[in-house]
Design a protein around this motif. Structure first.
Motif, mmCIF file in Angstrom:
data_model
loop_
_atom_site.group_PDB
_atom_site.id
_atom_site.type_symbol
_atom_site.label_atom_id
_atom_site.label_comp_id
_atom_site.label_asym_id
_atom_site.label_seq_id
_atom_site.Cartn_x
_atom_site.Cartn_y
_atom_site.Cartn_z
ATOM 1 N N THR A 157 0.930 -1.251 0.051
ATOM 2 C CA THR A 157 -0.060 -0.031 0.115
ATOM 3 C C THR A 157 0.903 1.293 -0.175
ATOM 4 N N MET A 158 2.217 1.078 0.101
ATOM 5 C CA MET A 158 2.831 2.318 0.157
ATOM 6 C C MET A 158 2.952 3.222 -1.009
ATOM 7 N N LYS A 159 3.170 2.493 -2.128
ATOM 8 C CA LYS A 159 2.906 3.400 -3.425
ATOM 9 C C LYS A 159 1.376 3.433 -3.770
ATOM 10 N N PRO A 249 9.410 3.123 -4.198
ATOM 11 C CA PRO A 249 9.109 1.645 -4.099
ATOM 12 C C PRO A 249 7.733 1.210 -3.880
ATOM 13 N N VAL A 250 7.183 0.085 -4.334
ATOM 14 C CA VAL A 250 5.908 -0.269 -4.357
ATOM 15 C C VAL A 250 5.893 -0.891 -2.632
ATOM 16 N N ALA A 372 8.543 -6.545 12.712
ATOM 17 C CA ALA A 372 8.436 -6.452 11.407
ATOM 18 C C ALA A 372 7.971 -5.099 11.017
ATOM 19 N N PHE A 373 8.268 -4.519 10.344
ATOM 20 C CA PHE A 373 7.597 -3.076 10.033
ATOM 21 C C PHE A 373 7.331 -2.764 8.706
ATOM 22 N N HIS A 374 6.149 -2.196 8.242
ATOM 23 C CA HIS A 374 6.019 -1.427 6.915
ATOM 24 C C HIS A 374 6.738 -0.028 6.828
ATOM 25 N N ALA A 375 8.253 -0.426 6.642
ATOM 26 C CA ALA A 375 9.087 0.435 7.160
ATOM 27 C C ALA A 375 8.835 1.886 6.140
ATOM 28 N N GLY A 376 8.649 1.751 5.126
ATOM 29 C CA GLY A 376 8.171 2.991 4.273
ATOM 30 C C GLY A 376 7.170 4.210 4.669
#
Lengths: 464, 437
Positions: A157-159, A249-250, A372-376
């Protein structure tokens, strides 16, 4: 409720939904005592399975008329107790409303019922080169209705954004039984963003009975990296540098060292267990230019304390990497009988500091925390391991969890990025919002549900 | 008398003389007073005083979208927010900017440019448009086709409710499901629910390369075949805009470009790294040639910027022009084009289409040349036709006499709920009464 009253309510529900569409025996109801957050439980009085918006409407009117709380539920994969009957009441399960009603390839939308599974949407349209982008880790099991209620996210979902960015319209049964349409199949809207409001309202405004979801093109290709890092700082600096270089990045997923041994065993991976972090980075887009991007990404990684990088050689290798990431928490089952996942958010550049603080908190409470991260996005998922049989360990885990959320807020972040507040985190809402902020939100709840029988006991802190 | 009502407001930020009020006329209505707050405390105090006495407020930013609503049913105070024009925080590494509402879009971009970043909200007239007005009106420009609207990049905001209380919503992080999304509710509410006093926005990096491929076609069939071919390739243009002959000529003249001679022109906007942009350029040029394009141009650099700025500002067409915004499912713009071009319209329509998001801007220039009935009849007919293809039509701007005959807003799902929200949030109906609901 008296037994005779209860029996009459069950009969009433059966008369609306059908004899075989109501569960009320104790054993069956145990299935519905929790969602993915198994720490909290509340057994419903009964579960009813409508098959149409009209039935949902009749059920809602009937229960409201009898002053009985009711709680919508999808697949029950939520992680904040959002579908638990914490004030008692009847669960309305939407799982039998599971048809894809329309697919409009040309105009890039699909109309689905709330019980359709997340991945079923993409499965239905991928041959046309399209997909439904939000991809929560629970995508194989979680429903579109549940995704909307929680405004679900996921690694990719980052992108492309979270669920709210991919829902154009919906049909909703309101607490007065009215069946209303919100939004439409256009990308543009008029006036107040009611579709946006419904997303993430955790099933407290109305029950979604139909959703118009946006379909977007699948990219020509993916390029998936797995960077092995000597420090978390290095991984986070990599992200900043990537953005700065105009590379979006996606997905950017960071896994800390606590996980690595378990992941190697569970998924046949070979992550070096002395690394501080592993980061999965994925780009998508046209094939042309990917070679240049590959070199740029590797250069940036090398400048930022990366020890090694592997690139998924084909779609199977990519799939394996994503399966590992999406099911990473399950692998912790090899290390612990119980775990508790948190969902705070911090400004991305503060992730290294946040990880340090989490490690201090783990030491303070003498527990193990895997990350565990959604680091973006700065969305952290610390997983607190515990064993209920060990005295006080659950209590320590809860205290540590609260301290993690407090730290997120101190750093300018918030207490939930994608799991929702539900019953679990409502006591922390005052960390983020003032009484006036919360009153304004309650005003909104009052517009939709003036009598308060829809999913009570969620989001707002209990009054004393 | 108004001065007495606004008892907590310093007199130096109040204007009540005729000359000062004339710059704040909305749809022929003049406010009784103008207040120009210099800080958020002033904003809270004005609203508290106005709210407790039932005086209505219309908020002003740069005034670029002030004509995009129905005429107000009350207008006591013009609240000019341009004095709140500080950038509160800019964190380039975090891609975060926090600003007061009166900061102009140009000022924000000037700040961001030093770090090769930009604001993806690019409404018309950015030298005047403020971030507060842009968010309140959910205004956008051509970046919308790839970056979305304010609802996709605003992370949080603060607003003042009718009691004069400051309410916070959202935050400064990209992912946030903590509580109800009042941020989305406020975006596009045109100042009818509360007055925005602070905005946090996610900003974007400037791409390596930007390039326009423009092409001219003899008819709409060729134009749409060309676009369809792009969709079926792996090229991913950041924007695809179709303009009819008159519209393209106008934007070219405004930007000092000699226009290509075709009935329809298409601007494909490409951005990214050089290799990808060049590859896409080839695909687009090939597709244009295969669909009988009459000319093809590549436009780079300063000329690219001038042309796109001109496209973006096209809605600024003068007081007697009418601009309609037509929204349909993404691939149904063709049907609207076809309807307009094949029908026997009594008025001349200029058309600009944002193809990737299913939006057409229809412009009637110098509407005074037509009989009032002709213009209104056209608006009603296009509205009815659009509704049949699953869309709606808003009047973006029109002279007051037109708005007296036709509602700016269309029939739209959920209007009853919206009315209830308005009543709950603003029970005294002091915020922009009659403008939306």
């Amino acid at each position: 409720m008296e037994q005779w009253q209860f029996g009459s309510i069950i009969e009433g529900l059966k008369s609306i939904a059908g004899e075989k569409s109501v569960l009320s025996d104790k054993e069956s109801l145990l299935t519905y005592e929790s969602d993915g957050l198994t720490m909290d439980t509340a057994v419903p009085w009964a579960v009813v399975f409508p098959v149409s918006a009209e039935q949902v409407s009749e059920i809602v009117k009937y229960l409201t008329g009898n002053k009985i709380p009711y709680i919508p539920r999808g697949a029950g994969t939520g992680l904040s107790g959002g579908c638990l009957p914490v004030k008692g009441g009847i669960v309305i399960s939407l799982t039998r409303m599971n048809r894809i009603l329309e697919i409009d390839i040309e105009n890039r939308f699909a109309i689905v019922e709330p019980g359709v599974l997340n991945e079923e949407v993409t499965d239905a349209v991928k041959d046309h080169g399209l997909h439904f982008s939000p991809d929560p880790s629970s995508g194989q099991a979680s429903t579109i209705g549940g995704n909307i209620a929680e405004n679900a996210g996921g690694p990719h979902t980052m992108k492309y954004g979270v669920t709210v960015n991919h829902v154009l319209g919906m049909e909703v049964v309101l607490p007065d039984g009215d069946i209303v349409e919100l939004g439409s199949s256009t990308l543009e809207t008029q006036g107040y963003d009611l579709v946006g409001l419904m997303n993430g309202s955790e099933g407290t405004f109305g029950i979604v009975t139909k959703a118009i979801v946006k379909l977007i093109p699948l990219p020509e290709t993916y390029l998936t990296f797995c960077g092995i890092y000597n420090s978390v700082d290095g991984a986070v600096n990599t992200i900043t540098q990537l953005f700065k270089a105009g590379i979006t990045p996606v997905a950017l997923e960071l896994i800390d060292k606590v996980y690595l041994k378990g992941l190697n065993e569970a998924f046949d991976m070979d992550f070096p267990t002395d690394a501080e972090a592993v980061m999965i980075m994925e780009l998508d887009g046209p094939e042309e230019g990917m070679d240049t991007l590959r070199e740029k990404v590797i250069d940036i990684c090398r400048e930022n304390d990366m020890r090694d990088v592997q690139i998924a050689a084909d779609s199977d290798a990519r799939k394996k990497l994503w399966t590992t990431r999406k099911h990473a928490t399950a692998a912790l089952g090899r290390m612990t009988p119980f775990y508790y996942t948190q969902d705070g958010v911090v400004p991305r550049t503060r992730l290294p500091e946040m990880l340090k603080r989490i490690r201090e908190i783990a030491r303070k409470y003498n527990i193990t925390i895997a990350n565990a991260f959604h680091a973006g996005d700065g969305n952290i998922h610390p997983v607190l391991l515990y064993d209920e049989r060990i005295k006080d360990e659950k209590t320590r885990v809860l205290a540590a969890s609260g301290e993690i959320l407090e730290t997120c807020v101190e750093m300018g972040g918030t207490i939930s990025g994608e799991h929702g507040i539900g019953s679990e985190k409502k006591k922390y809402m005052k960390l983020v919002f003032t009484v006036d902020d919360l009153e304004q939100m309650k005003d909104l709840k009052g517009v939709f549900d003036p009598e308060g029988f829809l999913n009570p006991g969620k989001i707002f802190p209990e009054e004393n | 008398m108004m001065n007495e009502i606004l008892k907590n407001i310093p007199p130096e930020i109040i204007i009540d003389h005729e000359a000062g009020l004339s710059g704040y006329i909305v749809e022929e209505l003049r406010p009784k007073i103008v207040v120009k707050p210099e800080n958020t405390e002033h904003v809270c105090d004005v609203i508290k005083d106005a709210g407790s006495t039932g005086n209505s407020i219309i908020t002003w930013g740069g005034g670029t979208r002030i004509m995009s609503c129905n005429p107000p049913t009350g207008y006591d105070i013009a609240l000019d927010m341009k004095g709140l024009n500080n950038i509160i925080e800019y964190d380039p590494a975090e891609f975060l900017l926090i600003a007061e509402p009166g900061v102009t879009i140009d000022k924000i971009n000037t700040t961001l440019r030093a770090h090769r970043q930009f604001l993806s909200l690019n409404p018309p007239l950015p030298e005047r448009a403020t971030i507060g007005g842009t968010v309140a009106s959910n205004s956008w420009g051509y970046f919308r086709e790839s970056y979305g609207t304010a609802r996709d990049c605003i992370l949080g905001l603060k607003f003042v409710n009718p009691e004069g209380k400051m309410i916070k919503s959202g935050g400064i992080v990209a992912k946030n499901v903590t509580g109800y999304d009042l941020t989305r509710l406020m975006i596009g509410s045109f100042g009818t629910l509360g007055i925005i006093s602070e905005i946090s926005v996610r900003i974007s990096p400037i791409p390596d390369v930007t390039l326009l491929v423009t092409a001219g076609f003899p008819g709409i069939e060729e134009t749409y075949n060309f676009i369809s071919e792009i969709y079926n390739s792996h090229a991913v243009p950041s924007g695809i805009i179709i303009l009819d002959r008159q519209s393209y000529t106008m934007v070219c003249e405004k930007s000092g470009i000699v226009p290509g001679e075709s009935d329809f022109s298409v601007i494909c906007r490409l951005e990214g790294i050089k290799e990808t942009v060049e590859w896409q350029k080839k695909i687009i040029r090939r597709s244009a040639a295969a669909n009988d394009s009459e000319w093809i141009n590549d436009i780079y650099g300063e000329t690219e910027k001038k042309l796109m700025d001109s496209v973006r500002d096209n809605p600024d067409l003068g007081n007697d022009s009418i601009m309609l915004k037509v929204a349909v499912p993404v691939n149904r713009t063709y049907e609207i084009m076809h309807y307009i071009l094949s029908g026997k319209m009594e008025v001349t329509i200029n058309i600009m289409v944002y193809a990737k998001c299913g939006i057409l801007f229809l412009c009637i220039l110098n509407s005074d040349q037509y009989g009032k009935g002709e213009v209104v009849s056209f608006i009603k007919s296009i509205r009815a036709y659009t509704q049949n293809v699953g869309g709606f039509v808003n009047i973006d701007s029109a002279p007051p006499h037109v708005k007296k005959q036709v509602n700016v807003w269309s029939e739209y799902p959920g209007m009853n709920l919206m009315k209830k929200i308005k009543q709950k949030f603003d029970p005294g109906n002091i915020f922009s009464p009659g403008r939306f609901l």
